[in-house]
Design an enzyme around this catalytic site. Structure first.
Site, mmCIF file in Angstrom:
data_model
loop_
_atom_site.group_PDB
_atom_site.id
_atom_site.type_symbol
_atom_site.label_atom_id
_atom_site.label_comp_id
_atom_site.label_asym_id
_atom_site.label_seq_id
_atom_site.Cartn_x
_atom_site.Cartn_y
_atom_site.Cartn_z
ATOM 1 N N GLY A 19 35.776 -19.636 35.551
ATOM 2 C CA GLY A 19 35.926 -20.938 34.891
ATOM 3 C C GLY A 19 36.533 -20.730 33.519
ATOM 4 O O GLY A 19 37.709 -20.987 33.262
ATOM 5 N N GLY A 38 32.294 -15.571 35.254
ATOM 6 C CA GLY A 38 31.680 -14.824 34.177
ATOM 7 C C GLY A 38 32.583 -13.939 33.341
ATOM 8 O O GLY A 38 32.156 -13.407 32.322
ATOM 9 N N CYS A 48 24.088 -37.222 12.789
ATOM 10 C CA CYS A 48 22.863 -37.058 12.007
ATOM 11 C C CYS A 48 21.995 -35.947 12.578
ATOM 12 O O CYS A 48 20.925 -36.193 13.145
ATOM 13 C CB CYS A 48 22.108 -38.380 11.976
ATOM 14 S SG CYS A 48 23.155 -39.713 11.407
ATOM 15 N N GLU A 49 22.463 -34.730 12.495
ATOM 16 C CA GLU A 49 21.752 -33.535 12.948
ATOM 17 C C GLU A 49 22.235 -32.375 12.098
ATOM 18 O O GLU A 49 23.447 -32.222 11.903
ATOM 19 C CB GLU A 49 22.128 -33.159 14.397
ATOM 20 C CG GLU A 49 21.786 -34.149 15.459
ATOM 21 C CD GLU A 49 20.384 -33.982 16.014
ATOM 22 O OE1 GLU A 49 19.719 -32.966 15.717
ATOM 23 O OE2 GLU A 49 19.968 -34.887 16.746
ATOM 24 N N ARG A 66 29.451 -26.218 21.927
ATOM 25 C CA ARG A 66 29.270 -24.768 22.041
ATOM 26 C C ARG A 66 28.796 -24.096 20.748
ATOM 27 O O ARG A 66 27.897 -23.250 20.796
ATOM 28 C CB ARG A 66 30.556 -24.075 22.523
ATOM 29 C CG ARG A 66 30.985 -24.446 23.947
ATOM 30 C CD ARG A 66 32.148 -23.587 24.453
ATOM 31 N NE ARG A 66 31.755 -22.210 24.580
ATOM 32 C CZ ARG A 66 32.043 -21.253 23.731
ATOM 33 N NH1 ARG A 66 32.811 -21.498 22.682
ATOM 34 N NH2 ARG A 66 31.616 -20.033 23.913
ATOM 35 N N TYR A 114 34.204 -25.635 28.693
ATOM 36 C CA TYR A 114 32.910 -26.108 28.217
ATOM 37 C C TYR A 114 33.058 -26.879 26.907
ATOM 38 O O TYR A 114 32.207 -26.816 26.024
ATOM 39 C CB TYR A 114 31.905 -24.942 28.101
ATOM 40 C CG TYR A 114 31.795 -24.170 29.396
ATOM 41 C CD1 TYR A 114 31.176 -24.741 30.503
ATOM 42 C CD2 TYR A 114 32.382 -22.914 29.541
ATOM 43 C CE1 TYR A 114 31.122 -24.061 31.711
ATOM 44 C CE2 TYR A 114 32.328 -22.227 30.746
ATOM 45 C CZ TYR A 114 31.696 -22.816 31.824
ATOM 46 O OH TYR A 114 31.651 -22.144 33.027
HETATM 47 C C1 LIG Z 1 29.306 -21.518 35.565
HETATM 48 C C2 LIG Z 1 29.530 -20.810 36.834
HETATM 49 C C3 LIG Z 1 30.747 -20.169 37.072
HETATM 50 C C4 LIG Z 1 31.837 -20.048 36.035
HETATM 51 O O1 LIG Z 1 31.448 -19.221 35.000
HETATM 52 P P1 LIG Z 1 32.522 -18.760 33.880
HETATM 53 O O2 LIG Z 1 31.729 -17.928 32.967
HETATM 54 O O3 LIG Z 1 33.046 -19.998 33.258
HETATM 55 O O4 LIG Z 1 33.572 -17.998 34.584
HETATM 56 C C5 LIG Z 1 30.944 -19.605 38.317
HETATM 57 N N1 LIG Z 1 29.982 -19.654 39.281
HETATM 58 C C6 LIG Z 1 28.794 -20.252 39.070
HETATM 59 C C7 LIG Z 1 27.794 -20.272 40.166
HETATM 60 C C8 LIG Z 1 28.519 -20.845 37.850
HETATM 61 O O5 LIG Z 1 27.342 -21.418 37.639
#
Ligand SMILES: *Cc1c(COP(=O)(O)O)cnc(C)c1O
Length: 427
Positions: A276, A240, A350-351, A313, A378
């Site tokens: 991530g 996150g 086409c959107e 995104r 992503y």
């Molecule tokens: C998507 C997700 C992450 C990674 O989130 P980021 O915002 O990309 O760091 C980590 N843990 C869980 C359980 C997730 O669903």
């Protein structure tokens, strides 16, 4: 952090190579990644954790190319997976099963079996029903499943609603007030071993407070559990951590992890994190070519060869990503530089939602290359074949070398699993 994507004179580069040459070699649209950027962003987490017991488990769903996973495995990363497919990717890429945590609300019995066979570190279980099934699957295999319960601490991550996951009304996790009961149920299950607690409150967070609020609630829970004789070994704060797309001021991994360590060290808990986006977003760009310029009434459009199927995104999350010329225009109108205008950068799909950026002041010409920045997370993983478009190529730059890490899909690859109906009887 020194950016590996930068202008050398007026040419946009990835490490020591120009994007223009890479686009020539691999075609467009094309994702281009930097090995140095992946390495640096992973190491920011690993160094911040230092010798504190725990793991950095990269969230595979952000970018799951096996070359990326292999690179991170070589650096010693663990992995956070959300499906059997991601498990197979990590193992194929040389990742260590003993460093895998398995998240997700809908694990199937087959996926549980696969993960138990591989010997993963921990299942992040999201409901009592899942816990029961896991106990049964492990029992059938004569195994013990290591478990952490994902709790929902009910804090507002203050991010986009689609990537906010820690509020009561979200589908994720077990309500924190209900968690003691589910832990007690788990403690009584023969094939479950309770090891930790886990939460993940959302994505692209730029403030530390929601994380620290969640941590307080989780520590409270641990205190309660201790009183009923349940002692856990680790705390997993999920992913996150936000990144800079435009002018955000994200929290540095060092600041975040130091704050976590300070707060939990006296409990003797191992610390797991599942970043991530913070590892992959700024390690990649999407390169596209302007096909046509077009004026409708009072709007100008640049129609490019990348589309929402390549990068969803902007339309899915109203996300803003910088779009810049691969060759900076220099000079004036007399030198043939086109006048600047306000463009929507759109794809051929086409959107109406098929845009990569809106209202961008740019001086564009037909045929030129553009880079969509911060596309390493992503991006490709959310791509599709919508409009029967072949999925694009992925390239990893490493110093003065480039490696094709995913070939551009061909039509034959696209329809490989499809079949015609049998011939009609009267044919
Ligand atoms: C998507 C997700 C992450 C990674 O989130 P980021 O915002 O990309 O760091 C980590 N843990 C869980 C359980 C997730 O669903």
């Amino acid at each position: 952090m020194n950016n590996a994507f930068f202008y050398r004179d007026q040419h946009f580069c990835a490490e020591q190579l120009t994007i223009a040459e890479l686009a020539e070699q691999y075609g467009t649209p094309c994702y281009i990644y930097s090995r140095a950027m992946f390495t640096e962003s992973y190491q920011a987490f690993a160094n911040a954790l230092g010798d504190y017991p725990g793991m950095i488990c990269y969230a595979v769903k952000a970018n799951s190319n096996i070359a990326v996973l292999n690179l991170l495995a070589r650096l010693g990363a663990g992995f956070d997976i959300v499906s059997g497919g991601e498990l197979q990717r990590v193992l194929t890429a040389g990742g260590d099963a003993a460093r895998i945590v398995f998240s997700g609300v809908g694990k199937s019995a087959d996926e549980m079996k696969m993960a138990l066979e591989a010997g993963i570190f921990c299942f992040n279980v999201e409901s009592e029903a899942e816990l029961k099934l896991l106990n049964q699957v492990a029992g059938d295999m004569g195994r013990i499943a290591p478990v952490s319960l994902r709790v929902n601490p009910d804090v507002d991550a203050k991010t986009h609603p689609y990537i906010s996951t820690g509020l009561k009304e979200n589908k994720f996790g077990i309500a924190i007030d209900d968690a003691p009961r589910v832990y007690r149920a788990g403690a009584a299950m023969e094939h479950i071993q309770l090891q930790g607690v886990d939460c993940h409150i959302g994505s692209q967070l730029t403030e530390i407070e929601p994380f620290m609020d969640a941590l307080e609630r989780v520590l409270n829970l641990l205190e309660q559990l201790k009183q009923s004789g349940i002692q856990l070994q680790h705390i997993d704060m999920g992913g996150g951590l936000g990144v800079r797309y435009k002018d955000e001021q994200p929290i540095a991994p060092l600041q975040y992890i130091s704050a976590l360590k300070d707060r939990i060290s006296k409990y003797g808990l191992e610390l797991l994190l599942e970043p991530g986006r913070a590892i992959s977003a700024n390690a990649g760009i999407l390169v596209t070519r302007v096909q046509y310029l077009k004026n409708n009434e009072n709007k100008s459009f640049a129609i490019v060869d990348a589309a929402m199927n390549d990068l969803i995104r902007p339309t899915l999350y109203s996300a803003w990503q910088n779009i810049i010329p691969v060759k900076k225009a220099q000079g004036s109108k007399e030198d043939g530089v086109p006048a600047s205008d306000i463009y929507d950068i759109v794809g051929p799909i086409c959107e109406t939602g098929d845009f990569l950026g809106t209202d961008r002041q740019m001086s564009l010409r037909q045929g030129e290359l553009l880079a969509i920045c911060s596309a390493g997370a992503y991006g490709f993983t959310m791509s599709s074949n919508y409009n029967s478009r072949n999925r694009c190529a992925e390239v990893m730059v490493d110093g003065d070398q480039s490696h094709l890490i995913r070939a551009r899909e061909t039509f034959e690859m696209q329809i490989a699993g499809e079949a015609l109906l049998p011939a009609d009887k009267d044919e």
